[in-house]
Motif scaffolding. Structure first.
Motif, PDB file in Angstrom:
ATOM      1  N   GLU A 119      -1.333 -21.052 -10.824  1.00 51.03           N
ATOM      2  CA  GLU A 119       0.173 -21.069 -10.429  1.00 51.03           C
ATOM      3  C   GLU A 119       0.525 -20.228  -9.319  1.00 51.03           C
ATOM      4  OE1 GLU A 119       4.406 -20.489 -12.737  1.00 51.03           O
ATOM      5  OE2 GLU A 119       2.528 -19.559 -13.355  1.00 51.03           O
ATOM      6  N   LEU A 120      -0.235 -19.117  -9.125  1.00 51.40           N
ATOM      7  CA  LEU A 120      -0.078 -18.254  -7.905  1.00 51.40           C
ATOM      8  C   LEU A 120      -0.528 -18.886  -7.041  1.00 51.40           C
ATOM      9  CD1 LEU A 120       1.423 -15.466  -7.609  1.00 51.40           C
ATOM     10  CD2 LEU A 120      -1.085 -14.557  -7.634  1.00 51.40           C
ATOM     11  N   ARG A 121      -1.700 -19.378  -6.852  1.00 50.97           N
ATOM     12  CA  ARG A 121      -2.551 -20.108  -5.776  1.00 50.97           C
ATOM     13  C   ARG A 121      -1.867 -21.226  -5.152  1.00 50.97           C
ATOM     14  NH1 ARG A 121      -6.956 -19.437  -9.247  1.00 50.97           N
ATOM     15  NH2 ARG A 121      -8.617 -17.647  -8.554  1.00 50.97           N
ATOM     16  N   SER A 122      -0.810 -21.725  -5.985  1.00 54.21           N
ATOM     17  CA  SER A 122      -0.258 -23.107  -5.375  1.00 54.21           C
ATOM     18  C   SER A 122       1.102 -22.872  -4.751  1.00 54.21           C
ATOM     19  CB  SER A 122      -0.016 -23.831  -6.789  1.00 54.21           C
ATOM     20  OG  SER A 122       1.044 -23.261  -7.482  1.00 54.21           O
ATOM     21  N   SER A 123       1.425 -21.436  -4.446  1.00 54.15           N
ATOM     22  CA  SER A 123       2.550 -21.073  -4.125  1.00 54.15           C
ATOM     23  C   SER A 123       2.372 -21.092  -2.533  1.00 54.15           C
ATOM     24  CB  SER A 123       3.209 -19.765  -4.311  1.00 54.15           C
ATOM     25  OG  SER A 123       4.030 -19.198  -3.700  1.00 54.15           O
TER      26      SER A 123
END
Length: 841
Positions: free
Chosen positions: A172-176
Motif C-alpha cells: 500500500e505504501l509502495r503504491s503511493s
C-alpha cells in the motif's frame, strides 16, 4: 492536486489521536520572532535527526515556491518513532532530553532540550507531516498549524487531535504516487525505504509553504549546517543530493594560537572580572572554573586576507567569534557575540572558534543566543581577552614586517606599506563584490572606478599577491562636476580631474603637484578605510560629498594658480559679481596693485602700477557679464569715461564675454566701417578686452614673462576688440620661457654625459649650439640663453653660477633640476627615493 498530507491519510489504520494544545498567539510568536529565519526551521529538524542517532540527513526541495504542490522534505535514518515517540514529539514545551543525556547508539551529547523545535517549521509552512519507521511499525501523523486557535485570554483554546495512523501493508505504501514524489526529492525510493536498507527512518514533509520560505537560500542553508552542526564521519547531511563537507577553510593564517595560550598574559585580568569566589585555571588545555567545570577550549587565528572578502551575504561569514555548544554554533549571525564594536583593522582578519558545552543550560529557546547571566558575561570577557591578545600579536607581526623592510636598500624598500593601500583595496572590493547585489545606485563607490565583474576576482588576487607595486598619477578633463580623482584598481592609476577646483589650484607647480597627488591618494584610501570599517556606503558618500564641497570652497577662497584664475574668468562670464572679482584678481596676477570697488557711480575696480621715474599709473577695471553678446547700451561708454575721470585714471580695461557688431576675419576688413562699439571705444579711450583675451594673457603670464608694463601699453594704446586681440596675439608670439628653461636644462644634461667635454668648462655658446641642434625654439641666441641661465643660476641657490659666459657647476645635474623646477615645470625625482609612484625611483 493532492498534497502528500492528504494522500497518506488514506493509508493504514488509525491507532489513536494526540491531543495538542497550542495557542495561535504562540505560533505567531514562534514564527515571527523566535524562529523568524526560515533556515532555523530546517536546522531544528536536522538537530532532531542528530539527536535521533541518524547517520545521514537529507534535505530536498519540491519547487520551493508558493504553488500548491511545493514542499520541503527532510529525511533521516535515525531511530524513528512509534506511537509513544510521536506523543513525546508533540509534547509542546517539554522534552525527554535532559541536560547530560546522551544518545544510545553513538553516545552523542543531545542538543535539543525545549520540545518546541518542530514548531519552528510554522515560520515557513502551514502543514507538517511525519512518516516514520520504527521497530514497532510504520507510523504517520500530520498537523496543520492553522487549526490552532487562541482563547479570549490569548492562551490555547480547544486541543487539536492529531490522528496517528499505522501502515502494515508495505505494498500500500509502495503504491503511493505522492510518496514516490517525496522520495525523489531526497534521492531515494519507496522500494529502498521498505527494504532492509534502513532499520528505521523518519521523513518530515513541509507543505502549504509560506511567503517566508522563498527566502530560504540553498547556499546559505548549507553554510549554516556546515558551520553550526557537528558534522562527523557518522553524521552526514545532504541538500538536494549534495553532501555538505565540513572542511577547514583555506585561511592562510599569519597568527594562530590555542585559547589557553593567553593565560600567561591575561589570566589575572580575566579573574578580576569573574564573580567573587570563582577563578579561571588551565587544565588539560582547557580553561576551567566553577562556572565551567567541563572547560572551555578552542583556537584563534588571524589571516593575511580579510575573512570578509569573497563571502556572499547569502552564504555566511568566516570572521569573528564562533561559539559552539555541544559542537553546535549558537551565534551564526552575531560575529561579535554581543560585544561592542571592535577594531576593524584586526577584526576583519580575526576568527576565534570557542567550544563551551557548559553554556547548554543558558541557550535561549530559539538557540540563536545565550541568556544573560554570570556564564554569559564570563565568556564575553574571555572572548574580549582573546581579541585583545590577537590584536597585539597582529601589531607585532606588522612591526616585524616593517623591520624587515627597513633592512632593504633604498630602491628596493617600500615606504608605503602594502597593508595601507593594496590590501585594504582588495579587501573592500572583494567584500563589495559579494554584497553589492541590490545595492542602491547612490551607494556606489565615490572615487573608485567601476570594475568589470568578469575581471574582479583577478584584480583582487593581483592586489593581494603582488606586494611590490607602484601607482601611476595621470591628469585629464573629467568635467567640473566630477570627483577630484578616479582610481582604477586594475591599472593602478589615480586619474586627477583637471576641471576640479582643487586640482586646478595646485597642479601648475611640480612641488605642489606632488602634495596634491598625496592628498588624492589619501582621499581614495579614506573611502576604502571607511568601507573596511563597515560604515554604510550611503553615509560615506554623503560625508565625502560634503568634504568635496568644502575642498572646492577652500580652493576658491584663496586663488594662487594662474590656471585656476583663468578658469574663474571663464566660469564667471554670466555672473556680474564673480566676473568683477575675477578681473580684479587677474590684474593682480599681471603685476598691478588692484582693489575691488564696485557700487553705483564707481568703477568695478582700480589697478595701480608704480612706474619708477614716472610715478604712479592708475587704470579703472570694468566687467560686463552676459550669457549672450551684451547690447551696446549695456556698456554705457559715457559712464565708463566718467568713472575713469573721477578716479583720475589714465586708462580703462573693460572685460566682456563678447561685443556687439564683432566681424569675422575678411580680406577687405580694412574697408568695413567701424562698429558703434569701436567708434565709442576709440572716442573714450576704453580698451575692450574679451574674457578669452584676458584668459590667454593670464595663462601665459609666467611662461612668457608678461609684465604690467606690457599690459598697460595695450590698455593705453589699443581700444577696439580687434586691436586688443591683435595685441594679445603679438604678445604671445615670443617663445614660452618655461619651454626655454627646459631646453637649456636638457642641453646641460647632454653636455654632462660621460665623455662629453671632459676638460672644457661649459659655456653659453655650448648651450645655444646644443639647443639649436636639438630644439624647435624660434629664437636661440647667446644673449637670450645667457639671460635665461642667469635666472636659472639664481634659482639654483648656489649650485650653479655664471662667470662671464662660463657655467660653473657645484653639484649634480639632477639636484640642479630639482632646485629650478619652479622655472622649468619639470616633474623631478624626489631626493629620497621610493617606489609608490611609477618612475619615481
Amino acid at each position: 492536486m493532492t498534497t502528500f498530507s492528504e494522500a497518506i491519510q488514506t493509508l493504514g489504520n488509525t491507532q489513536g489521536s494526540l491531543p495538542v494544545r497550542i495557542s495561535n498567539q504562540l505560533i505567531r510568536l514562534l514564527s515571527e520572532q523566535m524562529y523568524s529565519s526560515p533556515i532555523k526551521a530546517i536546522e531544528e529538524l536536522v538537530v532532531n535527526a542528530y539527536d535521533a542517532d541518524a547517520n545521514e540527513c537529507r534535505i530536498g526541495f519540491i519547487h520551493q515556491d508558493l504553488r500548491e504542490d511545493s514542499a520541503i522534505v527532510i529525511f533521516d535514518n535515525g531511530s524513528g518513532m512509534d506511537y509513544t515517540g510521536l506523543e513525546h514529539l508533540w509534547f509542546v514545551g517539554e522534552s525527554p532530553k535532559t541536560f547530560n543525556s546522551r544518545t544510545p547508539k553513538h553516545n552523542r551529547r543531545v542538543i535539543g532540550k525545549f520540545g518546541i523545535g518542530k514548531l519552528a517549521t510554522c515560520a515557513i509552512a502551514n502543514k507538517i507531516t511525519y512518516l516514520t519507521s520504527h521497530e514497532n511499525g510504520l507510523f504517520l501523523v500530520s498537523c496543520d498549524f492553522r487549526d490552532f486557535e487562541s482563547s479570549t485570554s490569548g492562551g490555547a483554546s480547544e486541543a487539536v487531535a492529531l490522528e496517528v495512523r499505522q501502515v502494515s501493508d508495505l505494498e500500500e505504501l509502495r503504491s503511493s504516487d505522492e510518496l514516490d514524489r517525496v522520495c525523489k526529492a531526497i534521492r531515494t525510493s519507496t522500494d529502498e525505504l521498505t527494504s532492509d536498507s534502513y532499520e528505521s527512518w523518519t521523513i518530515c514533509v513541509l507543505e502549504s509553504l509560506k511567503k517566508q520560505s522563498e527566502n530560504l537560500k540553498r547556499k546559505r542553508l548549507m553554510w549554516v549546517i556546515k558551520t553550526a552542526m557537528p558534522l562527523k564521519m557518522n553524521f552526514e547531511v545532504f541538500v538536494d543530493g549534495e553532501r555538505i563537507e565540513r572542511t577547514k577553510e583555506d585561511f592562510h593564517p599569519i597568527v594562530e594560537f590555542p585559547i589557553v595560550d593567553i593565560a600567561a598574559e591575561r589570566l589575572d585580568i580575566m579573574n578580576k572580572n569573574l564573580p567573587e569566589g570563582h577563578t579561571w585555571r588551565v587544565a588539560d588545555n582547557h580553561f576551567v572554573s566553577d562556572l565551567f567545570p567541563n572547560g572551555v577550549t578552542g583556537e584563534v587565528l588571524l589571516t593575511k586576507k580579510s575573512l570578509k572578502a569573497g563571502k556572499s551575504v547569502d552564504i555566511g561569514r568566516s570572521h569573528g567569534f564562533f561559539v559552539f555548544v555541544r559542537e553546535r554554533l549558537v551565534n551564526q549571525d552575531d560575529e561579535l557575540f554581543g560585544l561592542h564594536a571592535l577594531s576593524h583593522a584586526t577584526f576583519n582578519y580575526f576568527r576565534a572558534d570557542v567550544f563551551v558545552d557548559d553554556l547548554h543550560s543558558d541557550i535561549t529557546a530559539s538557540r540563536e543566543g545565550i541568556e544573560h547571566g554570570e556564564r554569559r558575561k564570563a565568556i564575553s570577557d574571555l572572548l574580549l581577552a582573546l581579541f585583545n591578545v590577537a590584536r597585539q600579536r597582529h601589531k607585532e607581526y606588522e612591526n616585524n614586517l616593517e623591520i624587515e623592510e627597513k633592512r632593504k636598500k633604498e630602491h628596493e624598500r617600500s615606504f608605503v606599506s602594502h597593508r595601507l593601500v593594496a590590501q585594504p583595496i582588495a579587501d573592500t572590493i572583494a567584500v563589495a563584490t559579494s554584497e553589492e547585489a541590490g545595492t542602491d545606485a547612490d551607494e556606489g563607490w565615490f572615487f573608485l572606478k567601476d570594475i568589470d565583474p568578469s575581471s574582479r576576482n583577478q584584480i583582487v588576487e593581483h592586489l593581494y599577491t603582488r606586494e611590490k607595486r607602484s601607482y601611476k598619477f595621470t591628469y585629464g578633463q573629467l568635467g567640473p562636476s566630477e570627483r577630484m580623482v578616479k582610481f582604477d584598481p586594475e591599472r593602478e592609476t589615480f586619474m586627477l580631474n583637471e576641471d576640479h577646483e582643487v586640482v586646478m589650484a595646485h597642479s601648475d607647480d611640480s612641488r605642489a603637484r606632488n602634495l596634491l597627488e598625496d592628498i588624492v591618494a589619501s582621499e581614495v584610501m579614506l573611502e576604502v578605510y571607511l568601507r573596511e570599517a563597515g560604515i554604510n556606503p550611503f553615509v560615506i558618500g554623503e560625508v565625502l560629498e560634503r568634504r568635496d564641497f568644502l575642498l572646492r570652497s577652500l580652493a576658491q577662497a584663496g586663488v594662487y594658480s594662474l590656471d585656476s584664475l583663468a578658469q574663474l574668468l571663464t566660469d564667471a562670464r554670466d555672473d556680474e559679481h564673480d566676473l568683477e572679482i575675477a578681473v580684479v584678481a587677474a590684474a593682480r596676477a599681471l603685476g598691478f596693485n588692484a582693489k575691488h570697488i564696485s557700487g553705483s557711480g564707481q568703477p568695478d575696480g582700480l589697478a595701480r602700477f608704480n612706474d619708477y621715474g614716472k610715478g604712479e599709473v592708475k587704470i579703472t577695471l570694468e566687467a560686463k557679464s552676459s550669457k549672450r553678446t551684451p547690447s551696446l547700451g549695456s556698456f554705457d561708454f559715457a559712464g565708463l569715461l566718467e568713472h575713469k575721470q573721477q578716479s583720475e585714471a589714465v586708462g580703462c580695461l573693460l572685460v566682456a564675454p563678447s561685443y556687439p557688431g564683432e566681424l569675422k576675419e575678411s580680406k577687405n576688413s580694412d574697408k568695413i566701417p567701424d562698429t558703434a562699439v569701436e567708434c565709442r571705444a576709440r572716442e573714450n579711450k576704453i580698451s575692450c578686452w574679451t574674457i578669452e583675451d584676458l584668459v590667454k594673457v593670464i595663462r601665459a603670464t609666467e611662461s612668457h614673462q608678461i609684465t604690467a608694463v606690457q599690459v598697460l601699453d595695450i590698455v593705453l594704446n589699443r581700444f577696439t576688440p580687434k586691436e586688443v586681440k591683435e595685441a594679445v596675439e603679438e604678445l604671445l608670439q615670443t617663445d614660452d620661457m618655461k619651454t626655454y628653461y627646459q631646453e637649456i636644462l636638457n642641453a646641460l644634461r647632454r653636455l654632462s654625459a660621460p665623455g662629453v667635454l671632459k676638460q672644457s668648462p661649459r659655456t653659453v655658446h655650448h648651450i645655444s649650439t646644443a639647443m639649436t641642434l636639438e630644439s624647435e625654439l624660434t629664437e636661440v641666441t647667446d644673449k637670450k640663453v645667457r639671460n635665461a641661465l642667469v635666472n636659472l643660476s639664481n634659482a639654483s641657490k648656489g649650485m650653479v653660477r655664471m662667470s662671464g659666459n662660463r657655467i660653473i657647476f657645484s653639484g649634480d645635474i639632477e639636484e640642479f633640476a630639482r632646485r629650478v623646477a619652479s622655472l622649468t615645470g619639470e616633474d623631478v625625482t624626489p631626493r629620497k627615493l621610493g617606489n609608490f609612484r611609477k618612475n619615481e625611483s
